[in-house]
Design an enzyme around this catalytic site. Structure first.
Site, PDB file in Angstrom:
ATOM      1  CG  ASP A   1      -1.519  -1.140   1.692  1.00  0.00           C
ATOM      2  OD1 ASP A   1      -1.438  -2.233   0.791  1.00  0.00           O
ATOM      3  OD2 ASP A   1      -2.261  -1.175   2.694  1.00  0.00           O
TER       4      ASP A   1
HETATM    5  N1  DQQ Z   1      -2.362  -3.654   3.916  1.00  0.00           N
HETATM    6  C1  DQQ Z   1      -3.793  -3.820   3.769  1.00  0.00           C
HETATM    7  C2  DQQ Z   1      -4.131  -2.944   5.121  1.00  0.00           C
HETATM    8  C3  DQQ Z   1      -3.030  -3.019   6.095  1.00  0.00           C
HETATM    9  C4  DQQ Z   1      -1.737  -3.465   5.200  1.00  0.00           C
HETATM   10  C5  DQQ Z   1      -4.312  -3.600   2.526  1.00  0.00           C
HETATM   11  C6  DQQ Z   1      -0.646  -4.133   5.825  1.00  0.00           C
HETATM   12  O1  DQQ Z   1      -5.510  -3.091   5.469  1.00  0.00           O
HETATM   13  O2  DQQ Z   1      -3.002  -1.829   6.750  1.00  0.00           O
HETATM   14  O3  DQQ Z   1      -3.500  -4.053   1.437  1.00  0.00           O
HETATM   15  O4  DQQ Z   1       0.454  -4.235   4.878  1.00  0.00           O
END
Ligand code: DQQ
Length: 535
Positions: A22
């Site tokens: 992300d």
């Molecule tokens: N990636 C998810 C999120 C979390 C993060 C979404 C963890 O919900 O915070 O891809 O790497």
């Protein structure tokens, strides 16, 4: 089999190696764009997550800095997960993020980190104040589905932030937290919004200008229209609705009562956990999204890297008011080198032609098509109204149609054994109204066997009665990032050709329908390589 190093992307955001996911806390500060992102410093699979940090003057050339946020306090010792940036009234950038506080169970707690030195334009150091955590799961809340705080907004004496969650096992919720001082936060009784969709990861909530205005709005500016985006864990797509926000009750209502289930997507392809920020330098709202690999895990490990960020997109409300429009930030055009153009070329049914004179494996292609007649458009079966992907799965690029499929074959081998098709196909509904489908069909993209090759598709809400429709594709070795009808429908695909690599990759225009298609104009540019984090 080992993947060719030539499949590593050239101008999409990537660190020199390892896993990324992300985008976190994007912001503009003192002349610099900042991107933080979920990063595994130890390998090409998810794990050991920290916030890596890069800066840019133009959203295209990137310089890697030291990681910004790492586990260091009891409430984030086992993970620093996604979060967002807010600039405080005294000018200090703050990051709200999710921490994991215990081993073996992803118990989720919201934390804050502050820029240590607000006179440093590079924001190199971050401190975690002693009043952490700022929000913990309450009794009865699902503590392992409680994460990803948004950028906060300030109206009438209160800050608000959203935190994504899951209630009763299947209700996605955007919890509202309020604060006067940005230190003490209290959860509002009612969420901003919720729907029976499964967990809402990475919510994003922002005001938009009236329909058709391309400028963006600062997140705290109250507006008549808002956008709420959620990333659905279950389907791995980012969905949004356009609606109204009542700042007295802190409730949001989508304009389309069925909007949560109609499922408008930012991107109908490989694009997840996205996040916007307001760019005051160019008065625009910019969207970052993560594109995972579609390659196998053994390949990712062999390559030593996995995951990229899509080219940042400017985002605004379409003139219809019903959806957003997205377009690659104009700065990407600085990478355009030698252009090749084609004009007024008719492609007969079953025909194709190659666009020559450039290396297309790292290119930007813009085409305007003109359909000679819509008469032969196939009847549209309303059973597919909500299922563009299924329709395209059945009617892929090689399935002949009435009007279309027509579009581009990109990353194609000379013998056409490998090609990724990005195309349109036009149907006619029961009232004779055209229905436009846009597809990205990777089923023939590679002769390599152990790849994930999902067909991606979305409908395009454009008036094709004049016969005109445009397509732009950003091609980058293992990326095909496409924008239909000026950015009304977007599809990012990851593909891994075995032959159509580097100089062996070709670009074609094809028409597999029964109707003549004219390329009124096509321009293709080779794309230069920007500074990319020192790689
Ligand atoms: N990636 C998810 C999120 C979390 C993060 C979404 C963890 O919900 O915070 O891809 O790497």
């Amino acid at each position: 089999s080992i993947v060719s190093p030539l499949l590593r992307t050239g101008y999409h955001f990537q660190p020199p190696m390892n896993w990324i996911n992300d985008p976190n806390g994007p912001l503009y500060y003192m002349g610099w764009y900042h991107l933080f992102y979920q990063y595994n410093p130890k390998g090409a699979v998810w794990g050991n997550i920290i916030w890596a940090h890069s800066v840019s003057r133009d959203l295209i050339n990137w310089i890697a800095l030291e990681p910004a946020i790492k586990p260091s306090i009891p409430t984030d010792m086992y993970g620093v997960w996604s979060g967002s940036a807010t600039i405080l009234p005294d000018g200090t950038p703050a990051m709200l993020y999710t921490g994991i506080d215990r081993p073996n169970i992803n118990y989720q707690i919201q934390n804050i980190a502050l820029a240590k030195n607000k006179s440093d334009p590079l924001l190199r150091e971050w401190v975690k104040p002693g009043y952490n955590p700022i929000a913990v799961p309450e009794p009865g809340m699902n503590a392992t589905q409680f994460r990803d705080p948004t950028t906060a907004w300030y109206i009438d004496g209160h800050w608000r932030m959203l935190v994504g969650g899951l209630k009763d096992g299947r209700r996605g919720v955007a919890h509202v937290y309020r604060s006067r001082d940005f230190k003490t936060w209290k959860r509002a009784k009612h969420p901003l919004h919720s729907a029976l969709t499964g967990m809402w990861e990475c919510p994003d909530f922002f005001p938009v200008h009236e329909a058709g205005v391309q400028n963006g709005l600062e997140t705290s500016q109250f507006a008549a229209k808002y956008v709420l985006k959620n990333s659905l864990d279950l389907t791995r797509y980012d969905y949004y609705t356009v609606g109204t926000y009542n700042n007295k009750t802190d409730r949001y209502v989508p304009d389309d009562a069925n909007g949560d289930y109609r499922r408008l997507q930012y991107d109908y392809g490989n694009f997840y956990a996205s996040k916007t920020f307001y760019d005051p330098a160019k008065q625009r709202r910019v969207l970052f999204g993560w594109a995972n690999e579609s390659d196998s895990v053994p390949h990712d490990k062999a390559k030593g890297w996995a995951g990229i960020q899509a080219i940042p997109r400017k985002i605004w409300l379409d003139p219809s008011g019903k959806q957003l429009v997205q377009w690659p930030v104009e700065e990407v055009e600085k990478l355009r080198a030698k252009p090749v153009s084609v004009a007024n070329k008719v492609v007969k049914p079953g025909q194709n032609f190659e666009v020559t004179g450039l290396q297309s494996y790292q290119s930007d292609v813009e085409v305007s098509f003109e359909v000679s007649s819509l008469e032969k458009a196939e009847p549209f079966d309303p059973a597919f109204s909500n299922d563009a992907q299924k329709l395209c799965g059945m009617k892929g690029a090689d399935v002949k149609g009435g009007v279309g499929p027509f579009g581009l074959w990109v990353l194609a081998s000379a013998n056409l054994a490998e090609k990724t098709a990005v195309f349109f196909r036009v149907f006619k509904d029961g009232y004779g109204k055209p229905v436009v489908l846009m597809c990205s069909d990777p089923t023939k993209s590679s002769l390599t066997s152990d790849l994930y090759k999902p067909t991606f598709a979305g409908f395009v809400e454009t008036d094709i009665s004049s016969g005109k429709i445009s397509l732009r594709s950003l091609i980058d070795r293992s990326v095909v990032e496409s924008f239909g009808a000026g950015g009304k429908t977007c599809i990012l695909s990851r593909v891994y050709p075995s032959m159509a690599i580097g100089q062996n990759a070709h670009l074609y225009v094809f028409n597999n329908g029964e109707t003549d298609i004219k390329v009124s104009h096509l321009t293709a540019w080779e794309m230069k390589k920007p500074l990319m984090n020192g790689a």
